[in-house]
Design an enzyme around this catalytic site. Structure first.
Site: not given
Length: 602
Positions: A226, A353, A466
């Site tokens: 990320s 995600e 995610h």
């Protein structure tokens, strides 16, 4: 006589064994104490899978950024004379805690698990035992949107990687939020990108010290997820970082994501807004910083969220900016010009995600039900995730993501909003970054992670979320006491092997013949590898239709209809007022001239 000889032999054997034990003990203790350039550090031995890993937790790598050092680039550390006890994790950097779902492991597992403090610039090292010679090094950079995160989370424990692949794992804390990224561009008192400079100083520490731990400073791979992956991609751009690492792994993030880099104007504006909110508005920039330095960090944290006129669940209120130092130009321009470190990269994304962000404010979404939403709620969700976009812009997203075969099925809208958020913020930027990077002749490998963990605490509809590939990368399913399935253990073992191979050789492929060969990603074919517990497959052109919409069509829509960011809100309002004045003046002038003409000849 015979018994006397026996007693002497037994005594001799006893003392010999005792001596061996003492020598062995002192040898182990010597191995646990390592001399760094700043002083000696003491680690601790951990038993992992029947072997040993030595962990050094909480080694300082910079001066504590307190007082006059708040908002400044990190300063090098002075030497210490005693032995530094590196046997427990250090403080986490000051940050806001996610309290959206109290007591829920799914959100709380990402919250800091050590005390919060500005004195937080420490790193951790895991080394296999016996101490290796010239081992490959993997340096982890955590995510958290540049607003949160810490290296001490259970999911970032480096001991499994170190044990299984005999690599050295390093992770560091870096400043986040306003304390890490507040910027008055051009002002050395608050230059911006302090958190990135923290990371860079930790990379320098590794170059200077890792040989003493048995590591090879010429074989260093950065990996992050990320905002951590976006950080890794920014180190690829930053000239000051190029000599500090060898290769890069980007998990679900890249600098070209819409949330990753803040414009200079916005960065300055947000600093001035924070000053206003904390009672630090001053004519002089240096006075503003002086005032903010005297504020309690808690007051700064409380006001961070209000510096933008609108926020989304993916808002990065204080993040990386073009400072002319760490970043010399806008990242997209540097990528286009090929001004980045030429090396091998491994990049990838997860199947779902976007879903993690839907339960943080999208209408109709909850972690406690199936979140079946209507078309109207889908439209309302678009307003939340695209607050500055024109109605026509939002309409174009709605049109593109509607399943016209069955536009009445509510599940379709739930899935569509997850796809919108995931494609726009993570999947398509990562693919575009990899395409551009590979066009310069660099070997790139791309993965698509498809497995939903059997231990995932979030509801089924949220899918392969995610952040939930991380536990497989760090080898947590290899710990049988943690009750992952056998298939998950095999998947994690394969991922760990591929990541380590990439770090060691620049190629993730396993030597065994029974594993699928991971092809190089080229901008033409765009081959990628799926990662799951069933059958790993080679596919091409991931989400090509959707990503063409985001990279080619949507920017044109914004250009034609206006995408209003916070800097433009004020400018456009001012321009609108000025335009009204001008029109009013023009009307009055025309009225005056027409009357004047009608008076001529009277």
């Amino acid at each position: 006589m015979h018994s006397k000889v026996t007693i002497i032999c037994i005594r001799f054997l006893f003392w010999f064994l005792l001596l061996c034990m003492l020598i062995g003990k002192s040898h182990t203790e010597d191995d646990i104490i390592i001399a760094t350039k700043n002083g000696k550090v003491r680690g601790m031995n951990l038993t992992v899978f029947g072997g040993t890993v030595t962990a050094f937790l909480g080694i300082p790598y910079a001066q504590p950024p307190l007082g006059r050092l708040r908002f400044k680039k990190p300063q090098s550390l002075t030497k210490w004379s005693d032995i530094w006890n590196a046997t427990k994790y250090a403080n986490s950097c000051c940050q806001n805690i996610d309290q959206s779902f109290p007591g829920f492991h799914g959100s709380e597992m990402w919250n800091p698990n050590t005390d919060l403090s500005e004195d937080c610039l420490y790193l951790n090292v895991w080394i296999p035992a016996p101490k290796p010679k010239n081992a490959t090094v993997l340096i982890w950079i955590y995510g958290g949107g540049f607003q949160t995160g810490t290296s001490s989370l259970h999911v970032y424990d480096g001991k499994f990687l170190a044990r299984v692949e005999r690599v050295i794992v390093v992770s560091m804390n870096y400043r986040v939020g306003a304390l890490g990224f507040l910027a008055l561009p051009g002002n050395p008192e608050a230059p911006g990108n302090m958190g990135l400079f923290d990371q860079q100083l930790a990379l320098q520490w590794v170059q200077k010290n890792i040989a003493a731990f048995g590591g090879n400073p010429k074989s260093v791979t950065l990996f992050g997820e990320s905002a951590g992956a976006a950080s890794v991609s920014l180190h690829l751009l930053s000239p000051g970082s190029h000599s500090l690492f060898t290769r890069a792994i980007l998990q679900s993030g890249s600098f070209n994501a819409p949330w990753a880099v803040t414009s200079l104007y916005e960065a300055r504006n947000r600093t001035l807004n924070l000053a206003k909110l904390t009672g630090c508005s001053r004519e002089n920039e240096t006075e503003i910083i002086k005032c903010l330095r005297n504020k309690d960090p808690q007051e700064i944290l409380l006001n961070e969220a209000f510096v933008v006129p609108y926020g989304t669940p993916l808002s990065v209120n204080f993040g990386p900016t073009v400072d002319g130092d760490f970043l010399t130009d806008m990242p997209d321009i540097l990528l286009e010009l090929g001004q980045f470190k030429k090396t091998q990269i491994l990049v990838g994304v997860n199947k779902d995600e976007g879903t993690a962000f839907l339960v943080y404010g999208a209408p109709g979404f909850s972690k406690d039900n199936n979140s079946i939403i209507t078309r109207k709620e889908f439209q309302e969700g678009l307003k939340i995730f695209f607050p500055g976009v024109s109605e026509f812009g939002k309409e174009s997203i709605l049109f593109h993501y509607t399943d016209w075969v069955d536009d009445q099925r509510p599940e379709n809208y739930r899935e569509a909003l997850g796809d919108v958020v995931g494609d726009y913020n993570f999947i398509c930027p990562a693919l575009e970054f990899t395409k551009k990077f590979s066009e310069w002749g660099n070997n790139a490998f791309f993965y698509y992670f498809e497995h939903r963990s059997s231990k995932l605490p979030w509801p089924e509809w949220m899918g392969v979320m995610h952040g939930y590939e991380i536990e497989f990368v760090f080898g947590l399913p290899l710990e049988r006491r943690d009750n992952y399935t056998k298939a998950e253990e095999i998947l994690s073992r394969s991922i760990v092997k591929r990541w380590a191979n990439f770090a060691k050789y620049g190629n993730p492929n396993e030597t065994q013949n029974n594993s699928t060969s991971w092809p190089v990603f080229k901008s033409t074919e765009q081959k990628y590898l799926t990662l799951n517990t069933e059958s790993t497959r080679i596919m091409t052109k991931l989400r090509a239709q959707q990503c063409r919409f985001w990279t080619s069509f949507f920017p044109k829509v914004l250009e034609m209809t206006g995408n209003i960011d916070e800097a433009e809100w004020e400018w456009k309002a001012g321009f609108h007022r000025w335009n009204n004045y001008m029109m009013d003046w023009k009307n009055q002038f025309n009225d005056y001239t027409s009357k004047k003409e009608s008076c001529v000849g009277l």
